[in-house]
Each structure stands twice: as structure tokens, then as C-alpha cells.
Design a protein around this motif. Structure first.
Motif, mmCIF file in Angstrom:
data_model
loop_
_atom_site.group_PDB
_atom_site.id
_atom_site.type_symbol
_atom_site.label_atom_id
_atom_site.label_comp_id
_atom_site.label_asym_id
_atom_site.label_seq_id
_atom_site.Cartn_x
_atom_site.Cartn_y
_atom_site.Cartn_z
ATOM 1 N N ASP A 27 0.794 -1.233 0.000
ATOM 2 C CA ASP A 27 0.000 0.000 0.000
ATOM 3 C C ASP A 27 0.824 1.279 0.000
ATOM 4 O OD1 ASP A 27 -2.595 -1.346 0.053
ATOM 5 O OD2 ASP A 27 -2.006 -1.991 2.051
ATOM 6 N N ASP A 29 2.748 3.740 -2.668
ATOM 7 C CA ASP A 29 3.167 4.056 -4.035
ATOM 8 C C ASP A 29 4.684 4.112 -4.102
ATOM 9 O OD1 ASP A 29 0.950 4.221 -5.643
ATOM 10 O OD2 ASP A 29 0.518 6.299 -5.109
ATOM 11 N N SER A 265 -4.135 -6.921 -0.536
ATOM 12 C CA SER A 265 -3.580 -5.949 -1.477
ATOM 13 C C SER A 265 -2.215 -6.393 -1.957
ATOM 14 C CB SER A 265 -3.509 -4.559 -0.831
ATOM 15 O OG SER A 265 -2.590 -4.550 0.233
ATOM 16 N N TYR A 267 0.867 -5.641 -5.530
ATOM 17 C CA TYR A 267 1.299 -4.822 -6.665
ATOM 18 C C TYR A 267 1.283 -5.682 -7.925
ATOM 19 C CZ TYR A 267 5.744 -7.228 -7.345
ATOM 20 O OH TYR A 267 6.674 -8.190 -7.650
ATOM 21 N N ASP A 293 -9.424 -4.372 -7.625
ATOM 22 C CA ASP A 293 -9.472 -2.949 -7.991
ATOM 23 C C ASP A 293 -8.053 -2.446 -8.175
ATOM 24 O OD1 ASP A 293 -12.266 -2.727 -7.751
ATOM 25 O OD2 ASP A 293 -12.069 -2.637 -5.566
ATOM 26 N N GLU A 295 -5.344 0.607 -8.442
ATOM 27 C CA GLU A 295 -5.119 2.007 -8.053
ATOM 28 C C GLU A 295 -4.518 2.738 -9.249
ATOM 29 O OE1 GLU A 295 -5.689 2.802 -4.855
ATOM 30 O OE2 GLU A 295 -5.563 0.885 -3.794
ATOM 31 N N PRO A 296 -4.660 4.058 -9.266
ATOM 32 C CA PRO A 296 -3.948 4.798 -10.316
ATOM 33 C C PRO A 296 -2.442 4.618 -10.140
ATOM 34 C CG PRO A 296 -5.230 6.293 -8.891
ATOM 35 C CD PRO A 296 -5.388 4.923 -8.328
ATOM 36 N N GLN A 297 -1.721 4.612 -11.260
ATOM 37 C CA GLN A 297 -0.267 4.443 -11.197
ATOM 38 C C GLN A 297 0.383 5.742 -10.743
ATOM 39 O OE1 GLN A 297 0.422 2.788 -15.123
ATOM 40 N NE2 GLN A 297 2.442 2.138 -14.424
ATOM 41 N N ARG A 304 1.664 -0.989 -10.297
ATOM 42 C CA ARG A 304 0.271 -0.628 -10.087
ATOM 43 C C ARG A 304 -0.205 -1.369 -8.851
ATOM 44 N NH1 ARG A 304 -4.183 0.469 -14.668
ATOM 45 N NH2 ARG A 304 -5.412 1.754 -13.250
ATOM 46 N N LEU A 305 -0.590 -0.638 -7.826
ATOM 47 C CA LEU A 305 -1.102 -1.279 -6.621
ATOM 48 C C LEU A 305 -2.542 -1.725 -6.875
ATOM 49 C CD1 LEU A 305 0.282 1.160 -3.886
ATOM 50 C CD2 LEU A 305 1.316 -0.948 -4.771
ATOM 51 N N TRP A 306 -2.932 -2.809 -6.218
ATOM 52 C CA TRP A 306 -4.295 -3.324 -6.351
ATOM 53 C C TRP A 306 -4.779 -3.793 -4.984
ATOM 54 C CZ3 TRP A 306 -4.658 -8.297 -4.649
ATOM 55 C CH2 TRP A 306 -3.498 -9.082 -4.690
ATOM 56 N N HIS A 307 -6.088 -3.899 -4.852
ATOM 57 C CA HIS A 307 -6.645 -4.437 -3.605
ATOM 58 C C HIS A 307 -8.008 -5.037 -3.888
ATOM 59 C CE1 HIS A 307 -9.583 -1.140 -3.078
ATOM 60 N NE2 HIS A 307 -8.683 -0.470 -3.757
#
Ligand SMILES: Nc1nc2c(c(=O)[nH]1)N[C@H]1C(S)=C(S)[C@@H](COP(=O)(O)O)O[C@H]1N2
Ligand SMILES: [Mo]
Length: 362
Positions: A27, A29, A265, A267, A293, A295-297, A304-307
């Protein structure tokens, strides 16, 4: 909020190779500096006085030149890029579980991290000295002396075409502060989208050439070999652009959680010019998937993070994730398909095992 100091797993102290636990990467960036992995080949970190440091630019150029740090700053415009570095050996432990890789560092999930890098474009420096016709590669040499390099420095190369791409930096700053010595001060190369090995730290020399570097870390190491081959100069394929990869970063592997809704979550990273377009998560070993989902890069060249939220029953669940890139590339299921004699590029599906206890509602 207080921040706990991050404890790195130290794989070796000379050379210093260390990685953070996956939870320290989750989590963010930008990876906290104390959670950024260290990957070295020489037993000693070179000591460089930035006041007397120079960069030599030579080879197939019209005007060979030597730049001080001050000259680089004066002559060229500063550019900033958020870039994820990832070692080609990241997740090697997953390949070692298939078959042993004697002498290789058993990297877990943490040989990757993201930072905001600032410096000058390698392209601007190359334009200033004038690349001669017939040149095809740019050799990058550091100041450190790995034992495998036969008395020479750590040296690799990138094709001229990538060296001239606007995203490739000679960076003196990491996360808006001077580049730390451990990460290559005063100046390191940052080659976005390519394996970490090409991002040469403690840069001292840039040589334009009509072929790739003969250095050990270009000609022998960081090459992809068939499973039954053994490393030798020129054998196999030199690794360049990163293969699409992803990992689960939180909760940690083997974590105890309460049954019910659990936020998971991680990446995803697409290499080369590609971007991450989708991340799938499965709780049944890949029989069925749902989409996480995204996240914006933080930047064109960053992960790109995701969760996603999973509803976990009491008991043990193995969570699987896989990413897709903009070329419809997807991670392979099984590291056994990928096993190679130097243990590079494990981009098989990511897993963590979670132990959920029934909620005590009192
Ligand atoms: N001079 C030099 N540059 C180097 C290396 C090295 O050993 N010496 N290791 C490379 C590898 S394999 C990786 S993955 C990254 C690691 O960068 P970091 O230690 O800043 O995380 O640096 C690359 N650049
Ligand atoms: Mo690496």
C-alpha cells in the motif's frame, strides 16, 4: 501514527543483499527508503567523493567528454520519474522450491521497490557527445569490483535504442533527497521497465559501442537459459524488459486473520513499454477468478497497486493473484514451467496462505 523500523532479511553481508518483508511494501506508491531492497555483487561498497567524482563518456562518440557532478547539473535539464526497480532474482525462492539453485540468493517477494528518481537523461548526455553511426549498445560501468568481474568493475549494457529513450536517467536523487550511497551515489542509472541489473549504481563510465558489454553480468549472468543448459559466455538470452509480475503484499503469508471480510492488497508490474491492465484473484487455486481494484499508477514506469476484499471462511485459504499486461501477457501458473539454471524471472502466480479464525462475537 508511529512507524515501526523495517527489519530487512539479510541474505548476505558481503556483498550486502537484503530485502524487506512483503508487508513493508504494501500500500505504498513509493517504497519507504528503509524498506528498499539492496542488491550488490562486490564485497565492498565503493567510496566516492562527490566533489571529485567524474563521469567519462567515450567509445563511438564524436566528442568524448568527462563531466563533474556540477557540469551534469549545469549542462542538462533535470527530469523526474517514478520507477519500480525489480531484481531479475526476485521471488527466486519459488524456483528453488522446484529444484535447488546452489550459490544463488534465495530472494523472496521483496527484491523490488519504487522510488521517485531525479537526474539527467542519458539521451541528453549522449546527444551532447554525439553518437557515431554504427553504434548499437551503451556500456555502463560502476566503481565497484565484483569478484566475478576479474578485477574489472560491475559492467553491463543496454541497447542504444533504450539508452536514448527519454525515461532512462542518470539519477542523483531518490525520493527528493540526495541518492544514498547504498543505492549508488553520487549517480546511478535508472532503466525503467528493465531488470534491476541494468540500473548501474556508482556510475563512472558510459561507453558507446557496436555490441553489448563483455562483462560477466551481461555476457554470463542475467541471461535466460533452458533448464538443461549451463551458464557460459554468450549462452542464453540477455534479460532486458521485465516480464509481467505481481505479488500479494498484505496480509503476510501465513498470517492469522479473523474470518469475514479481509482486505488483500498487492502490486502488479508490467515490463518494457507495457502497462498493467488487470489483476485477478482466486481463492480456489485458479479455478475461478475475480478482478481486483487497480489504483492509479504513481508514474508511467511504476508498479500498479491493487486491492480487493475477500470474505474468508474460518480455516485456511490460499489466495492466488495474477496480472495481465497490455500485450495480453499473463503470469504462468507454475514456477516449474519457468525453472532456469540461474533462477531468474519467477513470475508465476503469487500466493499467500491465510489462517482465519472464527469471529468471537462475545
Ligand atoms: N554498480 C553496480 N550496480 C548495480 C549492481 C551492482 O552490484 N553494482 N546490482 C544491480 C542489480 S542486480 C540490481 S537488482 C539493482 C539493485 O539496486 P538497489 O541495491 O539500489 O536496490 O542494482 C543494479 N546495479
Ligand atoms: Mo538484480
Amino acid at each position: 501514527m508511529t512507524t515501526q523500523p523495517v527489519e530487512l532479511t539479510v541474505h548476505s553481508s558481503q556483498p550486502y543483499n537484503a530485502e524487506p518483508p512483503r508487508s513493508a511494501l504494501a500500500d505504498h506508491d513509493l517504497t519507504p527508503l528503509d524498506a528498499f531492497y539492496h542488491r550488490n555483487h562486490a564485497p565492498e561498497r565503493p567510496r566516492i567523493d562527490p566533489a571529485t567524482w567524474t563521469l567519462r563518456v567515450d567509445g563511438m562518440v564524436e566528442r568524448p567528454a568527462t563531466f563533474s557532478l556540477g557540469a551534469l547539473r549545469e549542462r542538462f535539464r533535470e527530469h523526474t520519474e517514478v520507477v519500480t526497480l525489480q531484481c531479475a532474482g526476485n521471488r527466486r525462492a519459488g524456483l528453488m522450491a522446484v529444484a535447488d539453485l546452489p550459490g544463488e540468493t534465495p530472494w523472496g517477494p521483496g527484491a523490488t521497490g519504487t522510488a521517485r528518481w531525479a537526474g539527467v537523461r542519458l539521451a541528453d548526455v549522449l546527444r551532447e557527445v554525439g553518437v557515431e553511426p554504427g553504434a548499437s549498445d551503451v556500456v555502463l560501468a560502476g566503481a565497484d569490483l565484483p569478484e566475478e568481474s576479474d578485477g574489472g568493475p560491475y559492467e553491463v549494457s543496454v541497447p542504444l535504442e533504450k539508452a536514448l529513450a527519454p525515461e532512462v536517467l542518470l539519477a542523483w536523487s531518490m525520493d527528493d533527497a540526495p541518492l544514498p550511497a547504498a543505492h549508488g551515489a553520487p549517480v546511478r542509472v535508472v532503466v525503467p521497465g528493465w531488470i534491476g541489473a541494468r540500473s548501474v549504481k556508482w556510475l563512472e563510465r558510459v561507453t558507446v559501442a557496436d555490441g553489448p558489454s563483455h562483462g560477466h553480468h551481461q555476457a554470463v549472468a542475467y541471461r535466460l537459459l533452458p533448464a538443461d543448459a549451463s551458464p557460459a559466455p554468450g549462452r542464453g538470452v540477455p534479460l532486458g524488459p521485465i516480464a509481467v509480475n505481481a505479488d500479494v503484499l498484505a496480509p503476510d503469508d501465513d498470517a492469522e486473520v479473523a474470518a469475514g471480510p479481509v482486505r488483500v492488497s498487492g502490486y502488479a508490474l508490467a515490463g518494457g513499454e507495457r502497462t498493467v491492465v488487470r489483476v485477478d484473484v482466486s481463492v480456489d487455486g485458479g479455478a475461478t477468478w475475480r478482478q481486483a481494484d487497480l489504483e492509479p499508477q504513481a508514474g508511467r514506469w511504476s508498479w500498479r497497486l491493487w486491492h480487493t476484499e475477500l470474505d474468508l471462511p474460518a480455516g485456511t485459504t490460499r489466495v492466488t493473484a495474477r496480472a495481465w499486461d497490455s500485450a495480453a501477457g499473463v503470469q504462468p501458473a507454475d514456477p516449474a514451467e519457468l525453472w532456469n539454471p540461474k533462477g531468474y524471472v519467477n513470475n508465476a502466480w503469487a500466493h499467500v496462505t491465510l489462517h482465519a479464525s472464527a469471529r468471537d462475537d462475545g
